[in-house]
Design a protein around this motif. Structure first.
Motif, short mmCIF file in Angstrom:
data_model
loop_
_atom_site.label_atom_id
_atom_site.label_comp_id
_atom_site.label_asym_id
_atom_site.label_seq_id
_atom_site.Cartn_x
_atom_site.Cartn_y
_atom_site.Cartn_z
N ALA A 310 7.78 -0.44 6.76
CA ALA A 310 8.29 -0.46 8.14
C ALA A 310 7.73 0.70 8.96
N LEU A 311 7.17 1.70 8.27
CA LEU A 311 6.55 2.82 8.98
C LEU A 311 5.24 2.41 9.62
N TYR A 312 4.66 1.27 9.17
CA TYR A 312 3.33 0.86 9.62
C TYR A 312 3.32 -0.49 10.32
N THR A 313 4.40 -1.26 10.22
CA THR A 313 4.40 -2.60 10.81
C THR A 313 5.84 -3.02 11.11
N THR A 314 5.99 -3.93 12.09
CA THR A 314 7.32 -4.46 12.38
C THR A 314 7.67 -5.61 11.45
N GLN A 315 6.68 -6.12 10.71
CA GLN A 315 6.94 -7.20 9.77
C GLN A 315 7.69 -6.66 8.56
N GLU A 316 8.66 -7.43 8.10
CA GLU A 316 9.46 -7.01 6.95
C GLU A 316 8.65 -7.20 5.67
N LEU A 317 8.40 -6.09 4.95
CA LEU A 317 7.59 -6.15 3.73
C LEU A 317 8.24 -5.34 2.60
N PRO A 318 9.36 -5.84 2.06
CA PRO A 318 9.98 -5.14 0.93
C PRO A 318 9.07 -5.17 -0.30
N GLY A 319 9.24 -4.18 -1.18
CA GLY A 319 8.37 -4.11 -2.35
C GLY A 319 9.09 -3.61 -3.58
N ILE A 320 8.51 -3.94 -4.74
CA ILE A 320 9.03 -3.48 -6.03
C ILE A 320 7.84 -3.31 -6.97
N GLY A 321 7.84 -2.25 -7.76
CA GLY A 321 6.73 -2.06 -8.69
C GLY A 321 6.95 -0.88 -9.59
N ALA A 322 5.97 -0.61 -10.44
CA ALA A 322 6.05 0.52 -11.37
C ALA A 322 4.65 1.02 -11.67
N SER A 323 4.58 2.19 -12.29
CA SER A 323 3.30 2.82 -12.59
C SER A 323 3.30 3.37 -14.00
N LEU A 324 2.24 3.05 -14.74
CA LEU A 324 2.05 3.61 -16.08
C LEU A 324 1.44 5.00 -15.94
N GLY A 325 2.10 6.01 -16.51
CA GLY A 325 1.56 7.37 -16.48
C GLY A 325 0.50 7.53 -17.56
N LEU A 326 -0.72 7.19 -17.21
CA LEU A 326 -1.80 7.08 -18.19
C LEU A 326 -2.02 8.38 -18.97
N ASP A 327 -2.19 9.49 -18.26
CA ASP A 327 -2.51 10.74 -18.93
C ASP A 327 -1.33 11.25 -19.76
N ARG A 328 -0.12 11.10 -19.25
CA ARG A 328 1.04 11.51 -20.02
C ARG A 328 1.17 10.67 -21.29
#
Length: 450
Positions: A310-328
């Motif tokens: 919402a900081l960049y567009t008026t269109q509603e764009l909810p999100g969900i995700g995750a990140s693998l901490g490769l180096d850790r």
């Protein structure tokens, strides 16, 4: 002019082959798992306008941003994660991509933070996200991807800890502290590192929370038990908060769904202490810990962020995700003895035993490569012992040796460098017998694990 001292900056490091080979193997595994769920690859610039990055992850993240003025006088920064650039990317391209949009992104990020075990200032993240839906099914799928990813890497003893920011915010709402939620949750996120007393003190100092209220928040985070028991206690605490109750219900649905999908009970739990320090999280949050090395921290984290785009567009764009901490994760695998010490990505070594038969060696190497095997041919006709010592040091298991007498007899010698044994193999035009023997040598025995 004197020699320049070769050195790297603090928090940055080189990756020699022994470190890079397992790193690439992890990346390949992550790609395979992400693609199996329908996620597509994207990439974004390492450098963004500073206004794109600053103020999105919180005060601490802003302090860690590498930022400067470029040659055009623009204020720019190096990305500190891959989620904020994704929100900008989605705002620019969602019209052509459509929703829901499922992407994965494996790339380097930079944070000017204090270095510690498994943490560096330059590191790689392996992200996957679903943009454009608030459905709890996307949250459930995120948990399943994390589970399948850790399993595919080779872990059996791990646990995915799940909470929901709506639960935490709901409790703060009932306490009249909703407007101070960001500072409170940042403090709560430090609970495993600094303990309850210092978290309570930080809530008092940074968010002006009374000691009794801070103690109540920490007490909520320490609720333990079965899923049913945790949800029962939550229902009592969250009475009067519609958002808190919704968060609790989403947690219950997620727990039931991952169990129905076959995730073992000991690999998943509701953990009300999980807050995640970044300000943009709004719903489900994940952290994943290795049972053998819990102190190394979460190796795969993420959550739901419904308002970031919402900081960049008026269109509603909810999100969900995750990140693998490769180096850790690599640091953990090295500590657990899970990384094979190899400095070659190929499987087979061919000794240049007789320079007069160079063309024969090249034909064998070409046939093996055509079958999918990686092959290194030694470039010089040195003593055989020197060549085999080189192959052993590089981590080869299979080595091929053939001299004039062997070629005359239509055979080659296949050496098992680990066992110190060898066997003669017929040399056919297509090298089929040799290929089969090499694959048999390289295939580990089928041993049933626990």
């Amino acid at each position: 002019m004197g020699l320049i001292v070769p050195r790297t900056l603090k928090g940055f490091r080189d990756y020699p082959p022994a470190a890079m080979i397992p790193r690439e193997r992890l990346i390949d595994t992550a790609r395979r798992v992400y693609r199996s769920y329908g996620f597509s690859p994207i990439d974004t610039p390492a450098l963004e306008y500073l206004e794109i990055l600053s103020g999105k992850g919180g005060e601490e993240t802003d302090k860690q941003l590498y930022q400067f003025e470029d040659h055009g006088g623009r204020r720019v920064g190096l990305r500190f994660d891959l989620t904020v650039p994704l929100a900008r990317f989605a705002a620019m391209h969602v019209g052509e991509l459509g929703t829901p949009f499922k992407r994965y992104h494996i790339a380097t990020v930079w944070r000017g933070e204090n270095t510690q075990r498994g943490r560096y200032r330059e590191f790689m993240q392996c992200d996957f996200d679903t943009i454009g839906t608030r459905s709890n099914t996307a949250d459930i799928e995120t948990a399943l991807v994390i589970h399948d990813l850790l399993t595919a890497i080779g872990f059996r003893q791990f646990r995915i800890h799940v909470n929901n920011r709506m639960v935490l915010n709901g409790l703060l709402e009932t306490m009249g502290l909703a407007e101070r939620s960001a500072a409170i949750l940042r403090a709560l996120d430090k609970l495993p590192k600094i303990g309850p007393d210092r978290v309570i003190a930080e809530m008092q100092a940074q968010a002006d929370v009374a000691a009794a209220d801070a103690g109540r928040i920490v007490a909520l985070s320490e609720i333990r038990g079965s899923t049913a028991e945790v949800l029962r206690q939550l229902a009592q605490l969250l009475a009067g908060s519609s958002s808190g109750v919704e968060g609790m219900e989403r947690l219950g649905q997620l727990a039931a769904a991952v169990q129905a999908a076959g995730v073992p009970e000991d690999r998943f739990c509701i953990d009300l202490s999980i807050a995640r320090g970044l300000d943009y999280y709004t719903g489900t949050v994940f952290e994943t810990f290795l049972s053998a090395l819990p102190a190394i921290g979460s190796v795969c984290s993420g959550g739901r962020y419904d308002n970031l785009a919402a900081l960049y567009t008026t269109q509603e764009l909810p999100g969900i995700g995750a990140s693998l901490g490769l180096d850790r994760l690599l640091a953990a695998m090295e500590e657990l003895g899970m990384i094979e010490q190899k400095t070659t990505a190929a499987e087979v070594f061919i000794a240049l035993f007789d320079a007069d038969h160079l063309h024969d060696y090249l034909r064998i190497a070409a046939a093996l490569r055509a079958s999918g095997l990686g092959v290194e041919l030694f470039p010089e006709a040195r003593k055989l012992g020197q060549q085999l010592k080189y192959a052993d040091r590089r981590g080869y298991r299979a080595a091929i040796v053939a001299g004039s007498d062997d070629f005359a007899a239509g055979i080659c010698q296949l050496k098992d460098l680990a066992a110190g044994t060898q066997q003669p193999i017929p040399l056919t035009a297509d090298c089929s017998s040799l290929i089969a023997a090499i694959r048999s040598l390289l295939t580990p025995p089928n041993i049933d694990g626990p």
